[in-house]
Design a protein around this motif. Sequence first.
Motif, PDB file in Angstrom:
ATOM      1  N   ASN A   1       0.803  -1.221   0.000  1.00  0.00           N
ATOM      2  CA  ASN A   1       0.000   0.000   0.000  1.00  0.00           C
ATOM      3  C   ASN A   1       0.833   1.268   0.000  1.00  0.00           C
ATOM      4  O   ASN A   1       0.334   2.331  -0.381  1.00  0.00           O
ATOM      5  CB  ASN A   1      -0.902   0.037   1.236  1.00  0.00           C
ATOM      6  CG  ASN A   1      -1.957  -1.033   1.211  1.00  0.00           C
ATOM      7  OD1 ASN A   1      -1.664  -2.222   1.365  1.00  0.00           O
ATOM      8  ND2 ASN A   1      -3.206  -0.630   1.037  1.00  0.00           N
TER       9      ASN A   1
ATOM     10  N   PRO B   1      -3.317   4.254  -2.700  1.00  0.00           N
ATOM     11  CA  PRO B   1      -3.478   5.520  -3.429  1.00  0.00           C
ATOM     12  C   PRO B   1      -2.122   5.996  -3.930  1.00  0.00           C
ATOM     13  O   PRO B   1      -1.109   5.862  -3.238  1.00  0.00           O
ATOM     14  CB  PRO B   1      -4.044   6.476  -2.365  1.00  0.00           C
ATOM     15  CG  PRO B   1      -4.602   5.583  -1.301  1.00  0.00           C
ATOM     16  CD  PRO B   1      -3.760   4.351  -1.293  1.00  0.00           C
TER      17      PRO B   1
ATOM     18  N   GLN C   1      -2.581  -1.374  -9.172  1.00  0.00           N
ATOM     19  CA  GLN C   1      -4.016  -1.656  -9.146  1.00  0.00           C
ATOM     20  C   GLN C   1      -4.875  -0.424  -8.874  1.00  0.00           C
ATOM     21  O   GLN C   1      -6.102  -0.549  -8.822  1.00  0.00           O
ATOM     22  CB  GLN C   1      -4.322  -2.702  -8.062  1.00  0.00           C
ATOM     23  CG  GLN C   1      -3.704  -4.054  -8.288  1.00  0.00           C
ATOM     24  CD  GLN C   1      -4.432  -5.161  -7.538  1.00  0.00           C
ATOM     25  OE1 GLN C   1      -5.530  -4.967  -7.006  1.00  0.00           O
ATOM     26  NE2 GLN C   1      -3.833  -6.324  -7.498  1.00  0.00           N
ATOM     27  N   SER C   2      -4.286   0.726  -8.703  1.00  0.00           N
ATOM     28  CA  SER C   2      -5.050   1.858  -8.175  1.00  0.00           C
ATOM     29  C   SER C   2      -5.061   3.076  -9.087  1.00  0.00           C
ATOM     30  O   SER C   2      -5.096   4.216  -8.620  1.00  0.00           O
ATOM     31  CB  SER C   2      -4.497   2.245  -6.799  1.00  0.00           C
ATOM     32  OG  SER C   2      -3.086   2.412  -6.847  1.00  0.00           O
TER      33      SER C   2
ATOM     34  N   ASP D   1      -6.580   5.924 -11.102  1.00  0.00           N
ATOM     35  CA  ASP D   1      -7.888   6.582 -11.041  1.00  0.00           C
ATOM     36  C   ASP D   1      -7.927   7.908 -11.793  1.00  0.00           C
ATOM     37  O   ASP D   1      -8.890   8.662 -11.682  1.00  0.00           O
ATOM     38  CB  ASP D   1      -8.331   6.785  -9.581  1.00  0.00           C
ATOM     39  CG  ASP D   1      -7.388   7.681  -8.801  1.00  0.00           C
ATOM     40  OD1 ASP D   1      -6.362   8.134  -9.368  1.00  0.00           O
ATOM     41  OD2 ASP D   1      -7.668   7.925  -7.614  1.00  0.00           O
TER      42      ASP D   1
ATOM     43  N   GLN E   1      -9.106   1.639 -10.559  1.00  0.00           N
ATOM     44  CA  GLN E   1      -9.818   1.546  -9.284  1.00  0.00           C
ATOM     45  C   GLN E   1     -11.181   2.214  -9.393  1.00  0.00           C
ATOM     46  O   GLN E   1     -11.292   3.373  -9.791  1.00  0.00           O
ATOM     47  CB  GLN E   1      -9.018   2.183  -8.150  1.00  0.00           C
ATOM     48  CG  GLN E   1      -9.710   2.023  -6.802  1.00  0.00           C
ATOM     49  CD  GLN E   1      -8.857   2.465  -5.638  1.00  0.00           C
ATOM     50  OE1 GLN E   1      -7.663   2.732  -5.787  1.00  0.00           O
ATOM     51  NE2 GLN E   1      -9.456   2.544  -4.457  1.00  0.00           N
TER      52      GLN E   1
ATOM     53  N   SER F   1     -10.280   6.447  -2.806  1.00  0.00           N
ATOM     54  CA  SER F   1      -9.885   6.777  -4.175  1.00  0.00           C
ATOM     55  C   SER F   1     -10.747   5.981  -5.144  1.00  0.00           C
ATOM     56  O   SER F   1     -11.517   5.113  -4.755  1.00  0.00           O
ATOM     57  CB  SER F   1      -8.410   6.436  -4.378  1.00  0.00           C
ATOM     58  OG  SER F   1      -7.594   7.137  -3.468  1.00  0.00           O
ATOM     59  N   GLY F   2     -10.561   6.269  -6.416  1.00  0.00           N
ATOM     60  CA  GLY F   2     -11.302   5.532  -7.431  1.00  0.00           C
ATOM     61  C   GLY F   2     -12.265   6.419  -8.184  1.00  0.00           C
ATOM     62  O   GLY F   2     -12.619   7.520  -7.747  1.00  0.00           O
TER      63      GLY F   2
END
Length: 229
Positions: free
Chosen positions: A57, A82, A99-100, A102, A126, A136-137
């Motif tokens: 993370n 994030p 993977q994140s 946005d 995301q 987030s996303g």
Amino acid sequence: MPSLIERWQSVQRQVADAAKKCNRDTSLVRILAVSKTKPASAIAALYQLGQRAFGENYVQEGVDKIKELAHLHDIEWHFIGPLQSNKTKDVAEHFAWCQSIDREKIARRLSEQRPAELPPLQVLIQINIDDENSKSGIALAELPALAAFIDTQPNLQLRGLMAIPKANATPAEQDDSFPQLQQAFVALQADYPSVDTLSLGMSNDLSKAIAHGSTMVRIGTALFGARDT
């Protein structure tokens, strides 16, 4: 207290049982071991049991572990937190997956900063599936535009979607949000042949996530024990 091997086997059984209940092939659901705050020695121990995919993370913590465990050549590192623009270079240079994503700015910087000698960075978009201000996303409505942009970036490969559902969501809330994400994933697969990953589900909701098409569950405490503070 259960040993590491007992915890790992227990998580494997939970995933297998969840897949069996919905008539899915267990081999199509991967376990991502979320190793934040855990020492590299704990990751190495789980690696020796057969686990290969690990999620971090925090950028600097992840980079430090990647360097320390560089001798484990087939370990697969995922950035799942994030990501701010001033940290994209470290992710682009050291991780195999992000993977994140946005927003376009982050995608562009990751592609520009990916070293030429490395394969494309594998990326997930995301989705803020429960529309939480603290997370987030993007909204599902924004997905087509961001996916199309990522597809133009030469050093990125779009692999699918990631979501962090609301903590302690009720079954009714899950029954609303999980199918929406599954439908978006299926639609994305129709447009992009490289899409094969839906990162959804943690220890407390992995059964429902797998029932709604998850191909990757992110497991931390159930594997490593309580987080270090």
